[in-house]
Write an enzyme that holds these catalytic residues in place. Structure first.
Site: not given
Ligand code: GLU
Length: 434
Positions: A119
């Site tokens: 992330k």
């Molecule tokens: N940001 C989203 C989450 O927290 C999606 C992550 C993704 O699709 O890789 O799950």
């Protein structure tokens, strides 16, 4: 609505509020103790593999240069490439990126995907920048990350305040750094792209759709349905918007909404379509919506309702409001919306919590479909996507329930145990290099 201030809340002596990383680690440690996680694997999983911080310059529209701070934390890749979103928000820092990356490892593992967790994001308020500035910020951030991301290595996606358009800029920038003959092989470096640029039909609604599938599973587990259930929604970004569309389809009634501009309430129900139309003309905010009463933010989580959907930021439900919640279930659309103290208060009060790593996993599951579609040169239809997504989420819910019975524990700890076990098994079978 009349609110009796005397009822407002028991005054709780507040300790220093819990950080997001502290929260995810408390969740991890609880599960690791209960499942008796292998001690060597536990050491590995207790810390992210890689942490990248980049400071990069971008030219503003007026010609001046501003330096931005971007993050990408790669928690674990034992099951496959790092996967997870990029958020643009002032609260993005190393603690948040670490916590959110760690949650992604457990989210992808629980969903049975061949991914690890990552992330990141940029510490900005995107509302303060023009579209062309946001394009340059996104492209320059992508360039600064360089080969720290890649279609088989680390695959970003949208998160808070990041859009399909931004994902298209990331794909284009990343691909432009590759040789001409190699470029087209790299479109799956990022997911959540617009459909015309290699995106997946239905990826836009996948997280909100998944939140409602999770709630439907919860309801059928409780021998009830969502029809006529009243709910409140915190955050009306992508997740909140689509969740309210699918809640409406299932006959649930929206009675309260909170966003950055304030809180509104109408016991008779707020029509989501009317609200969205109003928001479009009100710079995206709910403030002053005529068909609901404004109320002070501190009363929001105490509103009369059956379901709470927090779909904004982390640590929103904490010691200050956990005692006030009237609902029977909390569906975590956001990542980490309930902090550790609130989690225990809610469990004590017999309020169900549908944990984030299951509840909002629809987004990353659809991202996986997009990645497969790009990798295999396929085109999936919306119906296929939503159907496959629903069946994957149902499998996760069954696993979670089974583990909660086996270990006689709450759903969050059960979800963690399921997720951690899969990663533990990979390490135990593969061994630790060298
Ligand atoms: N940001 C989203 C989450 O927290 C999606 C992550 C993704 O699709 O890789 O799950």
């Amino acid at each position: 609505m009349k609110i009796n201030p005397a009822k407002k809340m028991k005054v709780i002596k507040k300790n220093q509020k819990m950080g997001m990383y502290e929260n995810v680690m408390q969740q991890f440690n609880r599960a690791a103790d209960l499942m008796e996680l292998n001690p060597s694997v536990r050491k590995i999983l207790a810390i992210p593999n890689t942490e990248i911080v980049v400071n990069f310059p971008v030219k503003r529209d007026d010609g001046t240069v501003e330096i931005f701070k971007g993050y990408r934390v790669q928690h674990n890749n034992a099951l496959g490439p790092y996967k997870g979103g990029l958020r643009y928000h002032e609260t993005v820092d190393i603690d948040a990126a670490r916590a959110l990356a760690t949650w992604m490892t457990w989210k992808t593992s629980l969903a049975g995907l061949p991914y690890g967790g990552g992330k990141g994001g940029v510490q900005i308020n995107p509302k303060l920048y023009t579209n062309s500035e946001l394009e340059r910020i996104t492209r320059r951030f992508t360039y600064a990350l360089g080969d720290n991301i890649g279609p088989e290595h680390d695959i970003p996606a949208p998160d808070v305040n990041t859009t399909p358009q931004m994902m298209a800029w990331i794909a284009d920038t990343y691909m432009s750094t590759k040789s001409t003959s190699e470029r087209s092989k790299h479109a799956h470096v990022v997911t959540g792209k617009p459909v015309g640029a290699g995106g997946l039909e239905g990826r836009d609604r996948a997280t909100g759709f998944g939140v409602v599938i999770a709630l439907k599973e919860w309801a059928s587990h409780k021998n009830t349905t969502l029809k006529g259930k009243k709910y409140i929604l915190q955050g009306i970004g992508n997740v909140g918007y689509w969740a309210s569309i699918f809640m409406q389809e299932n006959g649930a009634i929206l009675v309260g909404v909170q966003d950055a501009s304030g809180s509104i309430y109408n016991a008779e129900g707020i029509n989501p379509d009317n609200l969205f139309t109003y928001m479009t003309d009100n710079r995206g905010f709910i403030k002053d919506f005529a068909h609901a009463e404004a109320l002070p933010n501190e009363f929001f989580f105490g509103l009369e309702c059956d379901i709470v959907i927090p779909a904004a930021l982390g640590n929103q439900i904490n010691e200050d409001n956990a005692y006030e919640i009237k609902a029977e279930v909390i569906a975590e659309g956001a990542n980490g919306p309930v902090d550790g103290a609130a989690n225990d208060i809610l469990l004590e009060r017999n309020i169900d919590i549908i944990p984030d790593i299951f509840c909002n996993s629809g987004g990353v599951i659809a991202s996986y479909f997009e990645w497969l579609q790009n990798r295999n040169g396929e085109m999936w239809t919306m119906e296929e996507v939503l159907e496959k997504l629903e069946s994957k989420m149902k499998i996760s819910f069954k696993k979670l329930l089974k583990a909660s019975v086996k270990y006689n524990t709450d759903w969050r700890t059960a979800a963690f145990i399921e997720a951690i076990s899969r990663v533990e098994q990979a390490y135990l079978q593969r061994g630790i290099f060298p």
